[in-house]
Design a protein around this motif. Structure first.
Motif, PDB file in Angstrom:
ATOM      1  N   ALA A   1       0.830  -1.211   0.000  1.00  0.00           N
ATOM      2  CA  ALA A   1       0.000   0.000   0.000  1.00  0.00           C
ATOM      3  C   ALA A   1       0.862   1.257   0.000  1.00  0.00           C
ATOM      4  O   ALA A   1       0.610   2.211  -0.751  1.00  0.00           O
ATOM      5  CB  ALA A   1      -0.938  -0.006   1.202  1.00  0.00           C
ATOM      6  N   SER A   2       1.913   1.260   0.820  1.00  0.00           N
ATOM      7  CA  SER A   2       2.806   2.425   0.875  1.00  0.00           C
ATOM      8  C   SER A   2       3.526   2.649  -0.441  1.00  0.00           C
ATOM      9  O   SER A   2       3.885   3.777  -0.778  1.00  0.00           O
ATOM     10  CB  SER A   2       3.833   2.246   1.996  1.00  0.00           C
ATOM     11  N   ALA A   3       3.722   1.565  -1.183  1.00  0.00           N
ATOM     12  CA  ALA A   3       4.384   1.668  -2.484  1.00  0.00           C
ATOM     13  C   ALA A   3       3.456   2.197  -3.567  1.00  0.00           C
ATOM     14  O   ALA A   3       3.886   2.394  -4.709  1.00  0.00           O
ATOM     15  CB  ALA A   3       4.937   0.309  -2.894  1.00  0.00           C
ATOM     16  N   GLY A   4       2.187   2.401  -3.222  1.00  0.00           N
ATOM     17  CA  GLY A   4       1.265   3.026  -4.154  1.00  0.00           C
ATOM     18  C   GLY A   4       0.403   2.090  -4.963  1.00  0.00           C
ATOM     19  O   GLY A   4      -0.349   2.541  -5.842  1.00  0.00           O
ATOM     20  N   TYR A   5       0.447   0.790  -4.662  1.00  0.00           N
ATOM     21  CA  TYR A   5      -0.379  -0.148  -5.425  1.00  0.00           C
ATOM     22  C   TYR A   5      -1.828  -0.055  -4.968  1.00  0.00           C
ATOM     23  O   TYR A   5      -2.124  -0.197  -3.774  1.00  0.00           O
ATOM     24  CB  TYR A   5       0.128  -1.580  -5.262  1.00  0.00           C
ATOM     25  N   THR A   6      -2.741   0.177  -5.906  1.00  0.00           N
ATOM     26  CA  THR A   6      -4.158   0.336  -5.576  1.00  0.00           C
ATOM     27  C   THR A   6      -5.042  -0.641  -6.342  1.00  0.00           C
ATOM     28  O   THR A   6      -6.267  -0.519  -6.317  1.00  0.00           O
ATOM     29  CB  THR A   6      -4.625   1.769  -5.880  1.00  0.00           C
TER      30      THR A   6
ATOM     31  N   PRO B   1      -5.966  -1.793   2.945  1.00  0.00           N
ATOM     32  CA  PRO B   1      -6.855  -0.641   2.877  1.00  0.00           C
ATOM     33  C   PRO B   1      -7.882  -0.803   1.773  1.00  0.00           C
ATOM     34  O   PRO B   1      -7.591  -1.400   0.731  1.00  0.00           O
ATOM     35  CB  PRO B   1      -5.914   0.524   2.564  1.00  0.00           C
ATOM     36  N   ALA B   2      -9.073  -0.266   1.963  1.00  0.00           N
ATOM     37  CA  ALA B   2     -10.109  -0.344   0.922  1.00  0.00           C
ATOM     38  C   ALA B   2      -9.736   0.537  -0.268  1.00  0.00           C
ATOM     39  O   ALA B   2      -8.953   1.470  -0.135  1.00  0.00           O
ATOM     40  CB  ALA B   2     -11.449   0.100   1.498  1.00  0.00           C
TER      41      ALA B   2
END
Length: 300
Positions: free
Chosen positions: A259-264, A299-300
């Motif tokens: 998540a911190s790496a920006g993967y959504t 995270p959602a």
């Protein structure tokens, strides 16, 4: 290690499917494409990761129509790769097959609901017959990527190099760490070559957090796949995958790093396990939903 989640504990929990949950079709291996799509949709899950064999059984045109009718997102298509053949007819045939896989990926992603990703997961291949040279084998993988990247860019498909646990270096994948996968991807545009982060294969790596951050900074996380590492290992360790919470993987820090790496994007549950395959698909997907909600901490 988290406390194992028992069947009774999962059954007692009520959880709606996470909005980013995807069920990789390998988890319900014996379901046809139609049955897999119906089962995933009926469980309220929004995405599926497709496999080439079930798509091939019905043909790409029919498969695309089925995907469109399902209303599901396509999170990945599995799988291409097996690039470690020496130059010759067999290598040319393998590369041609990968071009077909790229075309399939583009068609299925276009047929999927909004948010589908045109990602083809790649398994590098093991050592060539008679060889012990890992460096040379990885150079064969690099050469294959160089040939396929223009085709992938034209198709709008991202190739996802998947590192496999080092126990598979001899026979399945000479790419064993996320760092090695990123090194192979680095010469090419991120739109064409990314990496797959699969907890089963990378959970043990002491450099994992740094590699995930590196992948995120370069825009190369193509997919995040989760399942647990269960011991004792099966005769074929590949079949030792379990539902999240059954084994030794600490999902929280890995999910936080991704998540911190920006993967959504969607997060696939991909389980290879004979007992899981022998369970009715609807029961498997129900348990996937509950285990994902309880363990993956996304995270959602």
């Amino acid at each position: 290690m988290s406390t194992p989640v028992t069947t009774d504990a999962l059954a007692s929990r009520r959880a709606d499917p996470h909005p980013r949950l995807s069920v990789n079709q390998a988890t319900i291996k014996y379901a046809s494409l139609r049955d897999a799509l119906d089962t995933v949709r009926e469980a309220g899950v929004g995405a599926i990761g497709t496999w080439r064999e079930p798509v091939g059984e019905v043909g790409l045109k029919v498969a695309a129509r089925m995907v469109a009718e399902s209303g599901l997102r396509v999170s990945t298509h599995c799988r291409g790769g097996f690039f470690t053949l020496p130059e010759g007819a067999a290598r040319r045939a393998a590369l041609d097959d990968n071009r077909r896989a790229i075309e399939e990926t583009a068609v299925l992603a276009a047929a999927g609901a909004e948010g589908s990703r045109a990602v083809l997961v790649l398994v590098a291949g093991g050592l060539p017959e008679g060889s012990k040279d890992l460096v040379a084998a990885r150079s064969l993988v690099a050469g294959a990527l160089e040939e396929l990247v223009p085709f992938a860019l034209d198709a709008g498909v991202q190739l996802a190099v998947e590192p496999l646990h080092p126990m598979y270096a001899a026979d399945r994948a000479v790419v064993s760490t996320l760092a090695q996968a990123l090194d192979l991807a680095a010469p090419f545009p991120a739109a064409a070559v990314g990496v797959a982060v699969d907890t089963f294969h990378v959970w043990w790596d002491p450099s994992l957090s740094a590699s995930i951050a590196r992948a995120g900074a370069a825009g190369r996380i193509a997919t995040y796949q989760v399942c647990d590492w269960v011991t004792p290992l099966a005769a074929d360790p590949l079949l030792s995958r379990g539902y999240p919470g059954e084994g030794h993987v600490d999902f929280g820090p890995i999910s936080a790093a991704v998540a911190s790496a920006g993967y959504t994007g969607d997060v696939e549950v991909e389980i290879f396990n004979q007992a899981v395959w022998d369970t009715p698909a609807a029961e498997v997907v129900d348990r996937v939903v509950r285990a994902f909600a309880a363990e993956v901490a996304l995270p959602a």
